[in-house]
Motif scaffolding. Structure first.
Motif, PDB file in Angstrom:
ATOM      1  N   ALA A  21       0.949  -1.086  -0.088  1.00 34.35           N
ATOM      2  CA  ALA A  21       0.212   0.033  -0.108  1.00 34.35           C
ATOM      3  C   ALA A  21       0.788   1.318  -0.039  1.00 34.35           C
ATOM      4  CB  ALA A  21      -0.793   0.147   1.301  1.00 34.35           C
ATOM      5  N   PHE A  22       0.346   2.128  -0.642  1.00 33.08           N
ATOM      6  CA  PHE A  22       1.384   3.281  -0.870  1.00 33.08           C
ATOM      7  C   PHE A  22       0.439   4.768  -0.837  1.00 33.08           C
ATOM      8  CE2 PHE A  22       2.959   0.005  -3.522  1.00 33.08           C
ATOM      9  CZ  PHE A  22       4.156   0.018  -3.279  1.00 33.08           C
ATOM     10  N   ASP A  23       1.140   5.950   0.083  1.00 28.17           N
ATOM     11  CA  ASP A  23       0.730   7.053  -0.019  1.00 28.17           C
ATOM     12  C   ASP A  23       0.883   7.614  -1.299  1.00 28.17           C
ATOM     13  OD1 ASP A  23      -0.309   6.843   2.503  1.00 28.17           O
ATOM     14  OD2 ASP A  23       1.429   7.878   3.497  1.00 28.17           O
ATOM     15  N   PRO A  24       0.424   8.774  -1.446  1.00 23.39           N
ATOM     16  CA  PRO A  24       0.568   9.627  -2.608  1.00 23.39           C
ATOM     17  C   PRO A  24       2.278   9.877  -2.745  1.00 23.39           C
ATOM     18  CG  PRO A  24      -1.311  10.524  -1.729  1.00 23.39           C
ATOM     19  CD  PRO A  24      -0.790   9.531  -0.778  1.00 23.39           C
ATOM     20  N   TRP A  77       4.386   7.960  -5.008  1.00 25.45           N
ATOM     21  CA  TRP A  77       5.354   6.949  -5.382  1.00 25.45           C
ATOM     22  C   TRP A  77       5.059   6.660  -6.778  1.00 25.45           C
ATOM     23  CZ3 TRP A  77       8.575   3.860  -2.456  1.00 25.45           C
ATOM     24  CH2 TRP A  77       8.662   4.040  -1.125  1.00 25.45           C
ATOM     25  N   THR A 104       6.321  10.541   2.521  1.00 25.85           N
ATOM     26  CA  THR A 104       5.465   9.511   2.023  1.00 25.85           C
ATOM     27  C   THR A 104       5.539   8.031   2.759  1.00 25.85           C
ATOM     28  OG1 THR A 104       4.296   8.767  -0.080  1.00 25.85           O
ATOM     29  CG2 THR A 104       6.515   9.115   0.007  1.00 25.85           C
ATOM     30  N   LEU A 105       4.762   7.218   2.450  1.00 25.37           N
ATOM     31  CA  LEU A 105       4.808   5.848   3.213  1.00 25.37           C
ATOM     32  C   LEU A 105       4.367   4.791   2.308  1.00 25.37           C
ATOM     33  CD1 LEU A 105       5.115   4.435   5.842  1.00 25.37           C
ATOM     34  CD2 LEU A 105       2.610   4.730   6.259  1.00 25.37           C
ATOM     35  N   CYS A 106       5.236   3.984   2.287  1.00 28.51           N
ATOM     36  CA  CYS A 106       4.934   2.496   1.767  1.00 28.51           C
ATOM     37  C   CYS A 106       4.710   1.486   2.575  1.00 28.51           C
ATOM     38  CB  CYS A 106       5.799   2.028   0.573  1.00 28.51           C
ATOM     39  SG  CYS A 106       5.884   0.255   0.192  1.00 28.51           S
ATOM     40  N   ARG A 157       7.453  -0.901   6.996  1.00 27.49           N
ATOM     41  CA  ARG A 157       6.877   0.753   6.633  1.00 27.49           C
ATOM     42  C   ARG A 157       8.435   1.300   6.029  1.00 27.49           C
ATOM     43  NH1 ARG A 157       4.424   1.788  12.316  1.00 27.49           N
ATOM     44  NH2 ARG A 157       6.392   0.965  13.102  1.00 27.49           N
ATOM     45  N   ARG A 194      10.152   4.524   4.002  1.00 28.35           N
ATOM     46  CA  ARG A 194       9.947   5.974   3.939  1.00 28.35           C
ATOM     47  C   ARG A 194      11.148   6.799   3.412  1.00 28.35           C
ATOM     48  NH1 ARG A 194       7.787   5.100   9.279  1.00 28.35           N
ATOM     49  NH2 ARG A 194       5.426   5.909   9.469  1.00 28.35           N
TER      50      ARG A 194
END
Length: 452
Positions: free
Chosen positions: A95-98, A100, A128-130, A189, A191
């Motif tokens: 899952a990804f935040d904007p 990426w 941002t986070l993956c 996580r 970053r």
């Protein structure tokens, strides 16, 4: 063991197309060389440490593919060494935040990076986070090293943060082993490092680099367990054919050399119908040459893709056989052993899109490949199925009898859950007629030790 070949000689006996498009082909053997092509890999699995790379298209990649069922059955038999390679991407559970960027399914773009064209990266430092799905206790993380590469942090619940720098004098592969000791449902996580350059150095890693801001690209993770066993690694994407694997960049080679597979299982052709059998054999040889150069000690099993009803694709099965025969590689003739396209439809093995496998179809193909490997191909020519009806690797047992009658009565197979292998067809005698009394008679005859 690369062998030069005359393609005109190879294809002198291959089938041709009549004007109507019908295939006129000589009958092919259902298998070749499986005992020798699987011997070292089986010995490695029995010793507790083996890796198998499965190269393919959507029939290996998407839901309903044979791969997860084969992986589960191999690990149930020889020990769970971990889930193997999984790309970090939205299509593999991450899952990804904007912020990426990704490699996509059903496509392949320059520079043709990674195992399967799936990757995730950040172009600029920003918050941002993956969250990458966790599959096993130990993660061997692959990433791009490059001039100006940035630093990212990795952490998981109850484990300390690790900083990994990707700056290097030239492009290459970075590898970091992250040992989480226990399997956890919480993902990794990841970053971008948001701070200013410091003297803080990465840990772990083969090289020590200062923490810096900048872009980075993540290829994926080789998930390993803390117990002996086998790992199956998926190198596949939708719509791909032989050319997609020939043109992969150096990251493909470097990850293969790090994994050091004992065996390659290659099932391609469904998307190569534009090629003649002669052209396909030539390109398949180029791919095998590349893989042998990357991992010289690896064994190979080539699998002809299933009979999807396309005459051009059907003809490529002959090409796969000829490459295996000429080079002394393992060969499984799924095209003919699996049955006609209509038989797949009749047995519920085809997805509603009428091309890909349903879960039942994926289990069927997985079990066919597994049984072929384990029996040296003898299972393909057997008149009846084996008595391990529920494919739990325990036989003879009362449970097989119970499950056989339950399936005839219309109930679900107890091993048809998740990625478990499921039960064999109730067409026990493989005569294409089911349900029938003769299947029951033959089942008990074989169970009693008689011939089918």
């Amino acid at each position: 063991m690369t062998m030069s070949m005359s393609l005109s000689r190879i294809f002198s006996g291959l089938g041709t197309f009549a004007c109507t498009g019908a295939v006129v082909a000589q009958p092919l053997p259902l298998s070749l060389n499986l005992t020798t092509a699987y011997a070292d890999t089986k010995a490695a699995m029995l010793a507790g440490d083996a890796d198998i790379v499965c190269i393919g298209d959507s029939l290996t990649f998407r839901p309903g593919a044979y791969f997860p069922f084969l992986s589960q059955r191999m690990r149930a038999k020889y020990g769970d060494g971990g889930e193997g390679f999984r790309a970090i991407s939205p299509w593999t559970g991450s899952a990804f935040d904007p912020g990426w960027n990704f490699g996509f399914i059903n496509t392949d773009n320059f520079p043709f990076r990674g195992f399967d064209g799936l990757w995730a990266g950040v172009l600029a430092t920003q918050p941002t986070l993956c969250i990458a799905s966790s599959f096993s206790a130990r993660a061997r993380l692959y990433y791009l090293t490059q001039p100006g590469g940035g630093t990212f942090s990795v952490d998981r619940f109850n484990f300390p943060t690790t900083y990994i720098g990707t700056n290097a004098t030239q492009s290459g592969l970075g590898v970091a082993t992250l040992d989480f000791s226990v399997i956890s449902q919480s993902g990794m996580r990841i970053r971008p490092y948001p701070g200013q350059p410091t003297d803080l150095e990465e840990a772990p890693g083969e090289q020590q680099r200062p923490v810096e801001q900048g872009p980075f690209i993540l290829y994926g993770v080789n998930w390993q367990s803390c117990t002996p066993g086998v790992r199956l690694h998926r190198a596949a994407n939708g719509g791909w054919g032989v050319e997609n694997f020939i043109r992969r960049d150096q990251s493909f080679t470097l990850m293969l050399q790090d994994i050091n597979p004992d065996l390659f299982i290659i099932m391609l052709g469904q998307n190569d119908g534009r090629l003649s059998p002669e052209q396909f054999a030539s390109r398949l040889n180029v791919l095998v040459d590349r893989l042998q150069a990357d991992v010289p000690a690896a064994e190979f099993v080539l699998v002809s893709t299933y009979n999807s009803g396309s005459p051009p694709v059907f003809a490529l099965g002959d090409a796969v056989h000829e490459v295996a025969r000429q080079r002394g590689l393992g060969f499984i003739n799924l095209r003919d052993a699996g049955g006609s396209y209509q038989s797949y439809v009749n047995r519920g093995y085809i997805d509603p899109d009428m091309l890909h496998f349903s879960d039942a179809g994926g289990r069927f193909v997985s079990n066919l490949i597994y049984d072929s490997l384990e029996t040296g191909g003898a299972s393909l020519s057997a008149r009846c199925n084996d008595i391990d009806f529920n494919n739990n690797n325990v036989f003879p047992e009362d449970r097989d009898v119970i499950d056989f009658f339950d399936i005839i009565a219309g109930t679900d197979c107890p091993t048809e859950i998740g990625n478990l292998p499921g039960c064999d067809s109730i067409d026990f005698n493989r005569n294409g007629v089911f349900p029938e009394d003769q299947d029951v008679i033959d089942f008990f005859s074989v169970l009693a030790g008689s011939e089918c």
